[in-house]
Design a protein around this motif. Structure first.
Motif, PDB file in Angstrom:
ATOM      1  N   LEU A 149      -7.048   4.451   6.124  1.00 30.49           N
ATOM      2  CA  LEU A 149      -5.886   3.593   6.327  1.00 30.49           C
ATOM      3  C   LEU A 149      -5.492   3.475   7.796  1.00 30.49           C
ATOM      4  O   LEU A 149      -4.533   2.776   8.123  1.00 30.49           O
TER       5      LEU A 149
ATOM      6  N   PRO B 184      -2.204  17.345   0.692  1.00 26.14           N
ATOM      7  CA  PRO B 184      -3.089  17.133  -0.452  1.00 26.14           C
ATOM      8  C   PRO B 184      -2.428  17.619  -1.742  1.00 26.14           C
ATOM      9  O   PRO B 184      -1.571  18.518  -1.730  1.00 26.14           O
TER      10      PRO B 184
ATOM     11  N   THR C  13       0.842  -1.191   0.000  1.00 24.46           N
ATOM     12  CA  THR C  13       0.000   0.000   0.000  1.00 24.46           C
ATOM     13  C   THR C  13       0.877   1.241   0.000  1.00 24.46           C
ATOM     14  O   THR C  13       1.763   1.379   0.848  1.00 24.46           O
TER      15      THR C  13
ATOM     16  N   PRO D 121       2.253   4.927   0.716  1.00 22.35           N
ATOM     17  CA  PRO D 121       2.037   5.800   1.876  1.00 22.35           C
ATOM     18  C   PRO D 121       1.131   6.978   1.512  1.00 22.35           C
ATOM     19  O   PRO D 121       1.059   7.387   0.350  1.00 22.35           O
ATOM     20  N   VAL D 122       0.440   7.479   2.510  1.00 25.92           N
ATOM     21  CA  VAL D 122      -0.408   8.654   2.295  1.00 25.92           C
ATOM     22  C   VAL D 122       0.492   9.866   2.077  1.00 25.92           C
ATOM     23  O   VAL D 122       1.425  10.088   2.837  1.00 25.92           O
TER      24      VAL D 122
ATOM     25  N   LEU E 238      -8.701   9.552   2.939  1.00 23.07           N
ATOM     26  CA  LEU E 238      -7.743   8.477   2.695  1.00 23.07           C
ATOM     27  C   LEU E 238      -6.950   8.171   3.956  1.00 23.07           C
ATOM     28  O   LEU E 238      -6.730   7.006   4.317  1.00 23.07           O
ATOM     29  N   GLY E 239      -6.515   9.229   4.648  1.00 27.84           N
ATOM     30  CA  GLY E 239      -5.773   9.017   5.887  1.00 27.84           C
ATOM     31  C   GLY E 239      -6.597   8.280   6.933  1.00 27.84           C
ATOM     32  O   GLY E 239      -6.097   7.377   7.604  1.00 27.84           O
ATOM     33  N   GLU E 240      -7.879   8.629   7.047  1.00 33.15           N
ATOM     34  CA  GLU E 240      -8.748   7.944   8.005  1.00 33.15           C
ATOM     35  C   GLU E 240      -8.984   6.497   7.599  1.00 33.15           C
ATOM     36  O   GLU E 240      -9.017   5.596   8.444  1.00 33.15           O
TER      37      GLU E 240
ATOM     38  N   HIS F  49      -7.772  13.740   0.785  1.00 33.70           N
ATOM     39  CA  HIS F  49      -6.570  13.424   1.566  1.00 33.70           C
ATOM     40  C   HIS F  49      -6.954  13.028   2.990  1.00 33.70           C
ATOM     41  O   HIS F  49      -6.424  12.053   3.550  1.00 33.70           O
ATOM     42  N   ARG F  50      -7.912  13.759   3.582  1.00 36.02           N
ATOM     43  CA  ARG F  50      -8.358  13.439   4.945  1.00 36.02           C
ATOM     44  C   ARG F  50      -9.039  12.079   4.996  1.00 36.02           C
ATOM     45  O   ARG F  50      -8.762  11.255   5.885  1.00 36.02           O
TER      46      ARG F  50
END
Length: 423
Positions: free
Chosen positions: A274, A234, A227, A229-230, A270-272, A267-268
């Motif tokens: 994962l 953004p 996967t 990385p984030v 996606l971070g949540e 972006h927010r």
């Protein structure tokens, strides 16, 4: 703190600093622990004394082992007392049921490893006949001061343990009889698949896979890539600043703003997505058009579309700025408290008054003037607002308007301290 993975199932936590104005339990399981103390204590004054001693930082190092927690508590006259609180350990049969349940629901273990105790873990354990959290009368007190019920020393110890439980729910599991390392080892053993004829406790003999077959199968499906990385920030949308005039009714600045906000929100999200335990989190309710205008304005003050967003949210510019602050403290729940001026139902009002009564010592309680769901410090510039979920929101007066001053807490004293700390 002693090694939680040692062979002896005991952990020792260094003395915590004074609690100041903060509440002792921020998590729901820490509050459930304190409820077991406060509901069962025969003398409420002893509970208040214990809260005062714990807040002052007079509880020494806390030792936690199966069935017992122990600490030395210093009294107001500087005398020391050994305080113990006992909780019944789970039986071997109960641990078997709990471990079998946990193996079937891997999300529970992931939550514990993240130092969380989701309500459904406790509910599933209860359905299996295992009560993890203490109930009424489960916390037995012993103190060398001679008290036969909870005294100020054992109550102070319970308040201090609530802070430890906030940080690590494995403390509760150790108190119930199993250390973290022991639990994880047992779960790993139970997670290994067994053959139908294999007896419990008998190790499975694996025959292996033919190397030729394994190599041939490798050409069918390639391994999945890791996967990515984030990104740290953004992405930037393309600029619409061209020499070509936009079509009638199209505002390039507004389009660029919306594209940038879409990138921020993606972006927010996606971070949540994962984050560990994301699948256990509740889904946020949708927002209204007015609330979405506030969301769009969050984090990007002074843009060319601010006036349009203020109009879309039904506010002026200053009102939008206050709404943005509320959004950043608690999203839709904070917005509802900002806009809400509602009467409080009798049962909710009774609970709120009880919370305000117990949040401070009688000689330290600030004078509050109540109006609907708001409590304002008399002669001051701070205010508490009660949300529909029973949490307290801090507010302070700025330029004639009440402004959000922080996120919600379960403890009104903590919320008011947040508001006063911003002055």
């Amino acid at each position: 703190m002693s090694d939680p993975y040692g062979s002896i199932p005991e952990r020792t936590f260094a003395a915590l600093p004074p609690a100041g104005g903060r509440g002792f339990a921020q998590t729901w399981w820490g509050q459930a622990w304190l409820k077991a103390l406060e509901d069962a204590a025969l003398d409420s004054e002893q509970v208040k004394t214990g809260r005062r001693l714990a807040r002052a930082g007079t509880v020494g190092a806390v030792s936690v082992r199966p069935g017992r927690i122990t600490a030395v508590v210093m009294d107001r006259d500087r005398t020391s007392h050994r305080a113990d609180v006992l909780l019944q350990e789970l039986s071997e049969e109960q641990w078997d049921r709990f471990l079998d349940m946990a193996v079937e629901r891997a999300g529970h273990i992931a939550a514990l490893l993240d130092r969380e105790m989701p309500p459904h873990l406790v509910e599933d354990a209860a359905a299996a006949g295992v009560e993890l959290l203490p109930g009424l009368g489960d916390l037995e007190a012993q103190c060398d001061c001679g008290a036969w019920d909870h005294c100020g020393h054992t109550a102070a110890l319970c308040y201090q343990v609530a802070r430890l439980l906030d940080q690590d729910p494995f403390v509760l599991l150790l108190l119930r009889g199993r250390g973290e390392r022991e639990l994880l080892d047992e779960l790993q053993v139970r997670s290994v698949p067994r053959t139908e004829t294999e007896a419990p406790g008998q190790e499975q003999a694996y025959e292996g896979v033919d190397a030729t077959e394994a190599y041939a199968d490798g050409d069918i499906l390639p391994p999945l890539p890791d996967t990515p990385p984030v990104p740290a920030e953004p992405g930037l949308p393309p600029s619409l600043d061209t020499e070509t005039d936009p079509p009638s009714g199209v505002d390039p600045a507004a389009l660029e703003f919306l594209a940038a906000q879409a990138a921020r929100e993606a972006h927010r999200l996606l971070g949540e997505a994962l984050m560990a335990g994301h699948e256990q989190r509740s889904i946020h309710a949708g927002v209204t058009l007015a609330q979405d205008a506030v969301r769009l304005a969050s984090g990007v003050p002074g843009t060319s579309v601010t006036d349009r967003l203020a109009e879309g949210s039904g506010r002026d510019r200053e009102g939008l700025a206050l709404a943005v602050r509320a959004w950043e403290h608690g999203r839709t729940a904070a917005l509802e408290v900002l806009e809400d001026d509602r009467p409080v139902e009798a049962e909710t009002l009774a609970r709120a008054r009880a919370a305000l009564e117990s949040a401070w010592e009688e000689d330290q309680r600030p004078p509050l003037r109540a109006s609907r769901n708001r409590w304002t410090v008399v002669g001051g510039r701070t205010q508490l607002r009660l949300g529909t979920d029973g949490r307290w929101w801090p507010y302070r007066k700025e330029r004639g308007r009440w402004a959000p001053a922080g996120s919600a807490t379960q403890d009104p004293a903590t919320a008011l301290a947040l508001a006063e700390g911003q002055e």
